[in-house]
Design a protein around this motif. Structure first.
Motif, mmCIF file in Angstrom:
data_model
loop_
_atom_site.group_PDB
_atom_site.id
_atom_site.type_symbol
_atom_site.label_atom_id
_atom_site.label_comp_id
_atom_site.label_asym_id
_atom_site.label_seq_id
_atom_site.Cartn_x
_atom_site.Cartn_y
_atom_site.Cartn_z
ATOM 1 N N VAL A 167 111.167 59.260 1.351
ATOM 2 C CA VAL A 167 111.670 60.561 0.901
ATOM 3 C C VAL A 167 112.210 61.323 2.105
ATOM 4 N N ILE A 168 113.427 61.838 1.942
ATOM 5 C CA ILE A 168 114.042 62.684 2.960
ATOM 6 C C ILE A 168 113.757 64.138 2.593
ATOM 7 N N GLU A 212 106.529 56.890 1.286
ATOM 8 C CA GLU A 212 105.857 57.167 0.021
ATOM 9 C C GLU A 212 104.635 56.277 -0.199
ATOM 10 N N PHE A 213 104.644 55.060 0.332
ATOM 11 C CA PHE A 213 103.516 54.142 0.131
ATOM 12 C C PHE A 213 102.258 54.659 0.828
ATOM 13 N N ASP A 214 102.415 55.104 2.078
ATOM 14 C CA ASP A 214 101.283 55.615 2.846
ATOM 15 C C ASP A 214 101.152 57.135 2.760
ATOM 16 N N ASP A 215 102.145 57.792 2.156
ATOM 17 C CA ASP A 215 102.156 59.243 2.012
ATOM 18 C C ASP A 215 101.972 59.940 3.356
ATOM 19 N N LYS A 216 102.844 59.600 4.305
ATOM 20 C CA LYS A 216 102.770 60.240 5.616
ATOM 21 C C LYS A 216 104.163 60.364 6.217
#
Length: 214
Positions: A122-123, A157-161
């Motif tokens: 995500v940008i 997005e997978f690691d949300d960081k």
């Protein structure tokens, strides 16, 4: 009595004309202005087989509008009369960033956050400057420098960081203080800012994806 009645009718008629003139003046349409996406990028830009979502940029109230902002001084904001962007500035920038990523030909898929695309990255943009600044005013001739500054964060997005963050800015001096020249300066400054942001983010995503295969 008849004379008084005629005078009263003439006053009502004059009042009506004045009201119509004011209404006509107020109903004159604003000139609407577009900006363009970036379409030329470095030939060495890597291709990433990832899906990207671009969020709507955050912005201050002075920028989060369809009005074209001009600062006569660093502490004052005004807006060009009878001129508007076709939409709020953050929405315009979001749409143009999406088009710019698409035009690069280096991203598997890209869309806005509202379309429900399942993203790998995500940008997250923050539109920090998007205005003209009067840098000199000599004999009623103003020199205006258009300033565009945008911070970009990339979220895995997978690691949300957040995997990377950087700021991009361009300053372009307008050819004159007339609205068409100011819009051209906005377009050039935003275009250069988006080109730098797209190239940087594609490179960062490529490096991160290579080190984190899934």
């Amino acid at each position: 009595m008849i004379r008084l009645l005629l005078v009263a009718l003439s006053l009502v008629s004059l009042g009506g004309c004045t009201g119509l003139d004011t209404l006509r003046q107020a109903s004159k349409p604003n000139d609407l202005y577009l900006l363009t996406p970036k379409s030329t990028f470095s030939s060495s830009l890597p291709r990433v087989q990832k899906q990207i979502v671009v969020q709507e940029p955050t912005a201050t109230a002075a920028v989060n509008t369809d009005q074209i902002a001009i600062q006569p001084t660093p502490l004052q904001v005004q807006y060009l009369p009878r001129a508007r962007w076709v939409d709020r500035a953050p929405l315009i920038v979001q749409a143009l960033l999406v088009e710019s990523y698409e035009n690069s030909g280096k991203v598997a898929a890209v869309g806005r956050s509202t379309v429900g695309l399942r993203a790998d990255y995500v940008i997250v943009p923050d539109l920090r400057e998007f205005q003209g600044l009067v840098v000199s005013d000599v004999e009623n001739t103003k020199t205006i420098r258009v300033e565009v500054r945008m911070n970009i964060k990339i979220i895995d997005e997978f690691d949300d960081k957040i995997i990377a963050s950087d700021s991009f800015r361009e300053y372009i001096v307008s050819a004159s203080d007339q609205t068409p020249d100011l819009v051209k300066a906005f377009d050039e400054a935003l275009g250069k800012t988006m080109r730098d942001a797209v190239e940087w983010s594609v490179g960062k995503i490529n490096a991160h994806a290579a080190n984190n295969p899934r």
